[in-house]
Write a protein that holds these residues in place. Structure first.
Motif, PDB file in Angstrom:
ATOM      1  N   VAL A  48     -65.433 -29.293  33.665  1.00 52.61           N
ATOM      2  CA  VAL A  48     -65.604 -28.656  32.371  1.00 52.61           C
ATOM      3  C   VAL A  48     -65.617 -29.695  31.263  1.00 52.61           C
ATOM      4  N   TYR A  59     -68.533 -33.420  28.508  1.00 51.75           N
ATOM      5  CA  TYR A  59     -68.522 -31.982  28.694  1.00 51.75           C
ATOM      6  C   TYR A  59     -69.648 -31.566  29.627  1.00 51.75           C
ATOM      7  N   SER A  62     -72.912 -26.566  30.179  1.00 49.46           N
ATOM      8  CA  SER A  62     -72.706 -25.149  29.949  1.00 49.46           C
ATOM      9  C   SER A  62     -71.672 -24.847  28.871  1.00 49.46           C
ATOM     10  N   VAL A  63     -70.849 -25.833  28.515  1.00 51.08           N
ATOM     11  CA  VAL A  63     -69.793 -25.589  27.531  1.00 51.08           C
ATOM     12  C   VAL A  63     -69.942 -26.435  26.280  1.00 51.08           C
ATOM     13  N   ARG A  66     -69.150 -25.400  22.545  1.00 51.76           N
ATOM     14  CA  ARG A  66     -68.213 -24.279  22.555  1.00 51.76           C
ATOM     15  C   ARG A  66     -66.788 -24.707  22.879  1.00 51.76           C
ATOM     16  N   PHE A  67     -66.644 -25.689  23.751  1.00 50.67           N
ATOM     17  CA  PHE A  67     -65.329 -26.151  24.184  1.00 50.67           C
ATOM     18  C   PHE A  67     -65.036 -27.512  23.585  1.00 50.67           C
ATOM     19  N   MET A  82     -61.400 -23.282  23.658  1.00 49.15           N
ATOM     20  CA  MET A  82     -62.576 -22.585  24.149  1.00 49.15           C
ATOM     21  C   MET A  82     -62.972 -21.519  23.142  1.00 49.15           C
ATOM     22  N   ASP A  89     -67.616 -17.781  31.812  1.00 49.30           N
ATOM     23  CA  ASP A  89     -66.481 -18.687  31.719  1.00 49.30           C
ATOM     24  C   ASP A  89     -65.273 -18.199  32.514  1.00 49.30           C
TER      25      ASP A  89
END
Length: 115
Positions: A48, A59, A62-63, A66-67, A82, A89
């Motif tokens: 992640v 990162y 996919s994240v 956002r994260f 997150m 997720d």
């Protein structure tokens, strides 16, 4: 002895936010690679986010955006903020610290995102 304890997981609606914490024993957070993996139910583990020993953050695609991964050396804690959570997720989230080529893992915290 290296121990990691994750917390902060739970149930959240899509679009919501959660902040995961990983308390790490000893004064090793600042000097070593740390990060988060997750394992969705019935699927393989995936990276992640991570911080290298030099402080570089990485990162999963996919994240990204956002994260956010961060660490607090004084508290010996790694965080994963997150935001804009999606049902995809949903997973068990595990933090790790890499110490002399060995990965140490926590027991995980569960995140469930409902659509």
């Amino acid at each position: 002895q290296v121990q990691l304890v994750e917390s902060g997981g739970g149930l959240v609606l899509a679009g919501g936010s959660l902040r995961l914490s990983c308390a790490v024993s000893g004064s090793i957070v600042s000097n070593n690679g740390v990060g988060w993996y997750r394992q969705p139910p019935g699927k393989q583990r995936e990276m992640v986010a991570a911080i290298t020993p030099g402080g570089i953050k990485n990162y999963a695609d996919s994240v990204k955006g956002r994260f956010t991964i961060s660490r607090d050396n004084a508290k010996s804690t790694v965080y994963l903020q997150m935001n804009s959570l999606k049902p995809e997720d949903t997973a068990d989230y595990y933090c790790y610290v890499r110490l002399w080529s060995v990965n140490y893992w926590g027991q995980g915290t569960q995140v469930t995102v409902s659509s």
